[in-house]
Scaffold this motif. Structure first.
Motif, PDB file in Angstrom:
ATOM      1  N   ALA A  21       0.832  -1.213   0.000  1.00 17.26           N
ATOM      2  CA  ALA A  21       0.000   0.000   0.000  1.00 17.26           C
ATOM      3  C   ALA A  21       0.864   1.260   0.000  1.00 17.26           C
ATOM      4  CB  ALA A  21      -0.939  -0.006   1.204  1.00 17.26           C
ATOM      5  N   GLU A  22       1.879   1.303   0.843  1.00 15.06           N
ATOM      6  CA  GLU A  22       2.716   2.514   0.925  1.00 15.06           C
ATOM      7  C   GLU A  22       3.409   2.801  -0.412  1.00 15.06           C
ATOM      8  OE1 GLU A  22       2.619   4.709   3.061  1.00 15.06           O
ATOM      9  OE2 GLU A  22       2.635   3.977   5.112  1.00 15.06           O
ATOM     10  N   ARG A  23       3.875   1.755  -1.062  1.00 12.40           N
ATOM     11  CA  ARG A  23       4.576   1.996  -2.326  1.00 12.40           C
ATOM     12  C   ARG A  23       3.604   2.456  -3.412  1.00 12.40           C
ATOM     13  NH1 ARG A  23       8.757  -2.571  -3.542  1.00 12.40           N
ATOM     14  NH2 ARG A  23       6.916  -3.849  -3.179  1.00 12.40           N
ATOM     15  N   LYS A  47       4.424  17.241   0.896  1.00 11.41           N
ATOM     16  CA  LYS A  47       5.017  16.971   2.211  1.00 11.41           C
ATOM     17  C   LYS A  47       4.791  15.502   2.586  1.00 11.41           C
ATOM     18  CE  LYS A  47       4.600  18.248   7.088  1.00 11.41           C
ATOM     19  NZ  LYS A  47       3.462  18.212   8.007  1.00 11.41           N
ATOM     20  N   HIS A  48       3.562  15.031   2.331  1.00  6.11           N
ATOM     21  CA  HIS A  48       3.277  13.652   2.730  1.00  6.11           C
ATOM     22  C   HIS A  48       4.013  12.639   1.857  1.00  6.11           C
ATOM     23  CE1 HIS A  48       1.499  10.801   5.287  1.00  6.11           C
ATOM     24  NE2 HIS A  48       0.746  10.231   4.367  1.00  6.11           N
ATOM     25  N   LYS A  49       4.358  13.054   0.644  1.00 12.57           N
ATOM     26  CA  LYS A  49       5.158  12.151  -0.193  1.00 12.57           C
ATOM     27  C   LYS A  49       6.533  11.940   0.450  1.00 12.57           C
ATOM     28  CE  LYS A  49       7.220  11.281  -4.634  1.00 12.57           C
ATOM     29  NZ  LYS A  49       8.660  11.559  -4.558  1.00 12.57           N
ATOM     30  N   GLU A  51       7.253  12.194   3.595  1.00  9.79           N
ATOM     31  CA  GLU A  51       7.049  11.370   4.794  1.00  9.79           C
ATOM     32  C   GLU A  51       6.879   9.901   4.414  1.00  9.79           C
ATOM     33  OE1 GLU A  51       4.876  14.618   7.760  1.00  9.79           O
ATOM     34  OE2 GLU A  51       3.644  13.320   6.510  1.00  9.79           O
ATOM     35  N   THR A  52       6.161   9.677   3.315  1.00 10.49           N
ATOM     36  CA  THR A  52       5.883   8.306   2.895  1.00 10.49           C
ATOM     37  C   THR A  52       7.170   7.573   2.506  1.00 10.49           C
ATOM     38  OG1 THR A  52       3.663   8.945   2.198  1.00 10.49           O
ATOM     39  CG2 THR A  52       4.509   6.902   1.265  1.00 10.49           C
ATOM     40  N   GLU A  53       8.124   8.315   1.923  1.00  9.87           N
ATOM     41  CA  GLU A  53       9.417   7.681   1.596  1.00  9.87           C
ATOM     42  C   GLU A  53      10.073   7.120   2.850  1.00  9.87           C
ATOM     43  OE1 GLU A  53      11.389  10.860  -0.453  1.00  9.87           O
ATOM     44  OE2 GLU A  53      10.248  10.505  -2.303  1.00  9.87           O
ATOM     45  N   VAL A  54      10.006   7.897   3.930  1.00  9.85           N
ATOM     46  CA  VAL A  54      10.597   7.440   5.195  1.00  9.85           C
ATOM     47  C   VAL A  54       9.778   6.281   5.781  1.00  9.85           C
ATOM     48  CG1 VAL A  54      11.294   8.165   7.517  1.00  9.85           C
ATOM     49  CG2 VAL A  54      11.520   9.758   5.607  1.00  9.85           C
ATOM     50  N   GLN A  55       8.472   6.333   5.597  1.00 10.45           N
ATOM     51  CA  GLN A  55       7.616   5.256   6.114  1.00 10.45           C
ATOM     52  C   GLN A  55       7.938   3.922   5.448  1.00 10.45           C
ATOM     53  OE1 GLN A  55       3.676   6.819   5.477  1.00 10.45           O
ATOM     54  NE2 GLN A  55       3.833   8.267   7.175  1.00 10.45           N
ATOM     55  N   VAL A  56       8.240   3.971   4.152  1.00 13.82           N
ATOM     56  CA  VAL A  56       8.642   2.753   3.440  1.00 13.82           C
ATOM     57  C   VAL A  56       9.934   2.200   4.053  1.00 13.82           C
ATOM     58  CG1 VAL A  56       9.521   1.882   1.214  1.00 13.82           C
ATOM     59  CG2 VAL A  56       7.454   3.291   1.270  1.00 13.82           C
ATOM     60  N   TYR A 112      -7.237   4.250   5.967  1.00 17.75           N
ATOM     61  CA  TYR A 112      -6.821   2.860   5.736  1.00 17.75           C
ATOM     62  C   TYR A 112      -5.479   2.605   6.422  1.00 17.75           C
ATOM     63  CZ  TYR A 112      -5.560  -1.551   3.785  1.00 17.75           C
ATOM     64  OH  TYR A 112      -5.178  -2.875   3.677  1.00 17.75           O
ATOM     65  N   GLU A 113      -4.553   3.549   6.245  1.00 20.62           N
ATOM     66  CA  GLU A 113      -3.228   3.381   6.855  1.00 20.62           C
ATOM     67  C   GLU A 113      -3.321   3.355   8.378  1.00 20.62           C
ATOM     68  OE1 GLU A 113       0.103   5.287   4.203  1.00 20.62           O
ATOM     69  OE2 GLU A 113      -1.460   6.760   4.595  1.00 20.62           O
ATOM     70  N   ILE A 114      -4.153   4.236   8.919  1.00 22.35           N
ATOM     71  CA  ILE A 114      -4.279   4.307  10.381  1.00 22.35           C
ATOM     72  C   ILE A 114      -4.789   2.971  10.935  1.00 22.35           C
ATOM     73  CG2 ILE A 114      -5.599   5.383  12.265  1.00 22.35           C
ATOM     74  CD1 ILE A 114      -5.362   8.059  10.560  1.00 22.35           C
ATOM     75  N   GLU A 142       2.373   9.992  12.259  1.00 22.37           N
ATOM     76  CA  GLU A 142       2.424  10.811  11.032  1.00 22.37           C
ATOM     77  C   GLU A 142       1.138  10.715  10.237  1.00 22.37           C
ATOM     78  OE1 GLU A 142       7.146  10.886   9.853  1.00 22.37           O
ATOM     79  OE2 GLU A 142       5.800   9.670   8.624  1.00 22.37           O
ATOM     80  N   GLU A 143       0.593   9.510  10.158  1.00 22.48           N
ATOM     81  CA  GLU A 143      -0.645   9.326   9.382  1.00 22.48           C
ATOM     82  C   GLU A 143      -1.795  10.084  10.055  1.00 22.48           C
ATOM     83  OE1 GLU A 143       0.334   8.234   6.771  1.00 22.48           O
ATOM     84  OE2 GLU A 143       1.081   6.176   6.733  1.00 22.48           O
ATOM     85  N   SER A 144      -1.846  10.016  11.386  1.00 16.60           N
ATOM     86  CA  SER A 144      -2.920  10.710  12.111  1.00 16.60           C
ATOM     87  C   SER A 144      -2.789  12.222  11.942  1.00 16.60           C
ATOM     88  CB  SER A 144      -2.876  10.381  13.601  1.00 16.60           C
ATOM     89  OG  SER A 144      -3.011   9.000  13.791  1.00 16.60           O
TER      90      SER A 144
HETATM   91 FE   LIG Z   1       1.842   6.059   4.778  1.00 13.07          FE
END
Ligand SMILES: [Fe+2]
Ligand SMILES: [Fe+2]
Length: 168
Positions: A21-23, A47-49, A51-56, A112-114, A142-144
């Motif tokens: 999902a994250e990718r 900004k969230h993109k 953050e998402t790189e770090v989440q991966v 969904y992520e939360i 971060e998602e919240s």
């Molecule tokens: Fe995410």
């Protein structure tokens, strides 16, 4: 008889689900940023993109902690949510309601992520995986926060703009 499955198996499968999902989200966010009309909404997606790189990367660390290769497993739920976002992009292109629609799609993604990270964090607690708990919780926060920021944006500008142009 079916092979016995454990909470560890569930944890691993769900990790693969959110990794997929994250990718997928990482690929969708630039399209949403390009589509958004409001500069604030564009900035929020960009900004969230990052953050998402770090989440991966955090997920890759969790795979490492359980001694498994980082690997995704097709998640029809996120595919469907993103597909609906793409429909909004097409069907509302050039209209005043586009941003409100994109924002709502983005919030469906965050929710969904939360739910996934909330579950994974709880299972990590059950399994006594302290390092994984920290990584999963960092992303959950971060998602919240992203979800809350999107609500503020919706209230501040996007929804009122959609309504105004209807009245005009
Ligand atoms: Fe995410
Ligand atoms: Fe997110």
């Amino acid at each position: 008889m079916a092979k016995e499955k454990t909470l560890e198996d569930l944890f691993h499968d769900t990790l693969k689900d959110i990794y997929y999902a994250e990718r997928k989200i990482l690929k969708a966010l630039p399209k949403m940023a390009r589509g958004a009309q409001s500069p604030d909404l564009k900035a929020a997606f960009e900004k969230h993109k990052s953050e998402t790189e770090v989440q991966v990367e955090r997920l890759q660390q969790v795979f490492e902690l359980i001694g498994k290769r980082a690997q995704g497993k097709t998640c029809p739920a996120i595919d469907g949510i993103i597909e609906e976002g793409e429909e909004i992009l097409e069907e509302y292109k050039g209209t005043a309601a586009l941003d409100a629609g994109l924002l709502a799609s983005a919030q469906a993604v965050e929710h969904y992520e939360i739910t996934r990270y909330g579950t994974l964090k709880r299972w990590a607690e059950n399994l006594g995986m302290n390092d994984a708990i920290k990584l999963l919780d960092a992303t959950l926060q971060e998602e919240s926060k992203t979800d809350e920021d999107l609500t503020v944006l919706a209230d501040a500008a996007v929804n009122s703009k959609a309504m105004k142009s209807k009245a005009a």
